[in-house]
Design a protein around this motif. Structure first.
Motif, PDB file in Angstrom:
ATOM      1  N   ASP A  23      -5.035 -49.588 -32.444  1.00  0.00           N
ATOM      2  CA  ASP A  23      -5.682 -48.764 -31.437  1.00  0.00           C
ATOM      3  C   ASP A  23      -5.598 -49.475 -30.094  1.00  0.00           C
ATOM      4  O   ASP A  23      -5.499 -50.716 -30.041  1.00  0.00           O
ATOM      5  N   ALA A  24      -5.653 -48.702 -29.023  1.00  0.00           N
ATOM      6  CA  ALA A  24      -5.556 -49.291 -27.687  1.00  0.00           C
ATOM      7  C   ALA A  24      -6.850 -49.968 -27.253  1.00  0.00           C
ATOM      8  O   ALA A  24      -6.865 -50.676 -26.239  1.00  0.00           O
ATOM      9  N   ASP A  25      -7.937 -49.794 -27.996  1.00  0.00           N
ATOM     10  CA  ASP A  25      -9.224 -50.387 -27.619  1.00  0.00           C
ATOM     11  C   ASP A  25      -9.115 -51.908 -27.557  1.00  0.00           C
ATOM     12  O   ASP A  25      -8.566 -52.538 -28.468  1.00  0.00           O
ATOM     13  N   PRO A  26      -9.653 -52.535 -26.500  1.00  0.00           N
ATOM     14  CA  PRO A  26      -9.666 -54.001 -26.448  1.00  0.00           C
ATOM     15  C   PRO A  26     -10.621 -54.578 -27.482  1.00  0.00           C
ATOM     16  O   PRO A  26     -11.556 -53.892 -27.922  1.00  0.00           O
ATOM     17  N   ILE A  27     -10.365 -55.816 -27.869  1.00  0.00           N
ATOM     18  CA  ILE A  27     -11.283 -56.482 -28.795  1.00  0.00           C
ATOM     19  C   ILE A  27     -12.626 -56.663 -28.106  1.00  0.00           C
ATOM     20  O   ILE A  27     -12.704 -57.159 -26.981  1.00  0.00           O
ATOM     21  N   ASP A  28     -13.683 -56.252 -28.783  1.00  0.00           N
ATOM     22  CA  ASP A  28     -15.035 -56.354 -28.242  1.00  0.00           C
ATOM     23  C   ASP A  28     -15.368 -57.809 -27.896  1.00  0.00           C
ATOM     24  O   ASP A  28     -15.003 -58.727 -28.632  1.00  0.00           O
ATOM     25  N   ASP A  29     -16.067 -58.005 -26.764  1.00  0.00           N
ATOM     26  CA  ASP A  29     -16.400 -59.365 -26.321  1.00  0.00           C
ATOM     27  C   ASP A  29     -17.187 -60.127 -27.377  1.00  0.00           C
ATOM     28  O   ASP A  29     -16.970 -61.327 -27.588  1.00  0.00           O
ATOM     29  N   ASP A  30     -18.097 -59.452 -28.060  1.00  0.00           N
ATOM     30  CA  ASP A  30     -18.908 -60.123 -29.076  1.00  0.00           C
ATOM     31  C   ASP A  30     -18.047 -60.552 -30.262  1.00  0.00           C
ATOM     32  O   ASP A  30     -18.200 -61.660 -30.787  1.00  0.00           O
ATOM     33  N   VAL A  31     -17.120 -59.693 -30.658  1.00  0.00           N
ATOM     34  CA  VAL A  31     -16.197 -60.046 -31.754  1.00  0.00           C
ATOM     35  C   VAL A  31     -15.315 -61.215 -31.333  1.00  0.00           C
ATOM     36  O   VAL A  31     -15.070 -62.137 -32.116  1.00  0.00           O
ATOM     37  N   ALA A  32     -14.863 -61.206 -30.077  1.00  0.00           N
ATOM     38  CA  ALA A  32     -14.039 -62.308 -29.574  1.00  0.00           C
ATOM     39  C   ALA A  32     -14.817 -63.618 -29.596  1.00  0.00           C
ATOM     40  O   ALA A  32     -14.270 -64.672 -29.960  1.00  0.00           O
ATOM     41  N   ARG A  33     -16.086 -63.572 -29.208  1.00  0.00           N
ATOM     42  CA  ARG A  33     -16.913 -64.789 -29.252  1.00  0.00           C
ATOM     43  C   ARG A  33     -17.054 -65.300 -30.686  1.00  0.00           C
ATOM     44  O   ARG A  33     -16.993 -66.517 -30.939  1.00  0.00           O
ATOM     45  N   GLN A  34     -17.238 -64.379 -31.619  1.00  0.00           N
ATOM     46  CA  GLN A  34     -17.355 -64.787 -33.021  1.00  0.00           C
ATOM     47  C   GLN A  34     -16.068 -65.445 -33.507  1.00  0.00           C
ATOM     48  O   GLN A  34     -16.107 -66.447 -34.245  1.00  0.00           O
ATOM     49  N   LEU A  35     -14.930 -64.892 -33.100  1.00  0.00           N
ATOM     50  CA  LEU A  35     -13.656 -65.500 -33.486  1.00  0.00           C
ATOM     51  C   LEU A  35     -13.499 -66.884 -32.870  1.00  0.00           C
ATOM     52  O   LEU A  35     -13.036 -67.827 -33.535  1.00  0.00           O
ATOM     53  N   ASP A  36     -13.868 -67.026 -31.604  1.00  0.00           N
ATOM     54  CA  ASP A  36     -13.787 -68.340 -30.962  1.00  0.00           C
ATOM     55  C   ASP A  36     -14.688 -69.349 -31.660  1.00  0.00           C
ATOM     56  O   ASP A  36     -14.329 -70.526 -31.803  1.00  0.00           O
ATOM     57  N   MET A  37     -15.849 -68.891 -32.125  1.00  0.00           N
ATOM     58  CA  MET A  37     -16.763 -69.775 -32.859  1.00  0.00           C
ATOM     59  C   MET A  37     -16.157 -70.187 -34.196  1.00  0.00           C
ATOM     60  O   MET A  37     -16.424 -71.278 -34.697  1.00  0.00           O
ATOM     61  N   THR A  38     -15.331 -69.326 -34.770  1.00  0.00           N
ATOM     62  CA  THR A  38     -14.610 -69.679 -35.996  1.00  0.00           C
ATOM     63  C   THR A  38     -13.504 -70.687 -35.701  1.00  0.00           C
ATOM     64  O   THR A  38     -13.265 -71.619 -36.472  1.00  0.00           O
ATOM     65  N   LEU A  39     -12.839 -70.502 -34.556  1.00  0.00           N
ATOM     66  CA  LEU A  39     -11.708 -71.362 -34.206  1.00  0.00           C
ATOM     67  C   LEU A  39     -12.128 -72.795 -33.918  1.00  0.00           C
ATOM     68  O   LEU A  39     -11.402 -73.737 -34.261  1.00  0.00           O
ATOM     69  N   ASP A  40     -13.271 -72.987 -33.281  1.00  0.00           N
ATOM     70  CA  ASP A  40     -13.672 -74.339 -32.861  1.00  0.00           C
ATOM     71  C   ASP A  40     -13.705 -75.326 -34.027  1.00  0.00           C
ATOM     72  O   ASP A  40     -13.053 -76.382 -33.971  1.00  0.00           O
ATOM     73  N   PRO A  41     -14.446 -75.051 -35.111  1.00  0.00           N
ATOM     74  CA  PRO A  41     -14.464 -76.025 -36.214  1.00  0.00           C
ATOM     75  C   PRO A  41     -13.124 -76.126 -36.939  1.00  0.00           C
ATOM     76  O   PRO A  41     -12.750 -77.200 -37.405  1.00  0.00           O
TER      77      PRO A  41
END
Length: 263
Positions: A23-41
């Motif tokens: 879908d053309a919808d951008p990734i939600d900012d909250d979902v992006a933050r959750q992914l970044d929190m997964t990436l850090d560790p």
């Protein structure tokens, strides 16, 4: 959502499929933050620098225009040390861990090696002098994702089972006799069956598993006949992660022929 109770990585293994239309919808900012929190560790543990890059459709312009992809615009940049096969294996293992987390959050993903502009992708992520951009994973909301979220877990499992061909259990355990397969513990079979659902370059599925009853270990090896020399280390890491999730508890040693000790 019809599968709220399915929140474990094994559930993601059972429903993940390669998504080419988004879908053309951008990734939600909250979902992006959750992914970044997964990436850090994960980056801390792995020694990699996996990065979420959003809203860069130029990276996939040719693939989107040809119809090979649709609305691809976001990606996980898989960055790691130069000329390091073990790091490439870790990249497969740990980036696929992020992929499965994203799957549980309703996102679609696709590992890409050729359907992208690598130079354009490199412009939008951090790459140190001693690092390189290995591969990318397209990420975003699957086409008609709101409808997809209403589909039950069992329906998504069935779709995964039927949407692509896969090698057989016997092919994944080539080198073992029928007697050895029958004598192997259930955790080994569960691990191999999870690895059978792992993505790989061109769907070549180049990894073969074996069980050694003498010490109770499993081994994973790259089949040179699979013709996967460019992505073999990455695919080995992905397959090892799926095996580990399916087997339940245990840990792999890195490398081609590395052993898995079940705990």
């Amino acid at each position: 959502m019809g599968r709220m109770e399915h929140t474990q990585l094994i559930d993601a293994v059972n429903i993940r499929t390669a998504i080419r239309s988004y879908d053309a919808d951008p990734i939600d900012d909250d979902v992006a933050r959750q992914l970044d929190m997964t990436l850090d560790p994960i980056n801390l543990i792995s020694g990699l620098d996996i990065q979420l890059v959003r809203d860069q459709p130029k990276v996939f312009a040719a693939a989107n225009e040809s119809g090979h992809l649709k609305n691809a615009a976001n990606y996980l940049a898989i960055v790691g040390p130069k000329d390091d096969d073990e790091a490439r294996e870790r990249a497969g293992f740990y980036a696929e861990r992020v992929v499965l987390t994203a799957t549980l959050r309703g996102l679609g993903t696709l590992w890409v090696g050729g359907s992208w502009d690598r130079e354009e992708a490199a412009r939008h992520c951090r790459i140190a002098r001693d690092q390189e951009l290995y591969l990318a994973v397209v990420i975003g909301y699957p086409e008609h994702h709101l409808e997809r979220l209403q589909r039950g877990y069992d329906e998504l499992v069935e779709y995964q089972r039927t949407h692509r061909p896969t090698k057989t259990y016997e092919q994944f355990t080539a080198g073992m006799s029928d007697e050895e397969r029958a004598a192997a513990p259930e955790w080994f079979r569960a691990g191999v069956e999870a690895a059978m659902k792992a993505p790989s370059a061109m769907n070549r599925q180049p990894v073969v598993f074996s069980y050694n009853p003498a010490d109770g270990t499993a081994a994973a090896r790259i089949d040179p006949a699979a013709g996967d020399e460019h992505c073999a280390a990455n695919d080995l890491g992905i397959a090892k992660l799926h095996f580990q999730i399916g087997a339940g508890q245990g840990q792999w040693a890195w490398g081609d022929g590395g052993l898995f000790l079940h705990k």
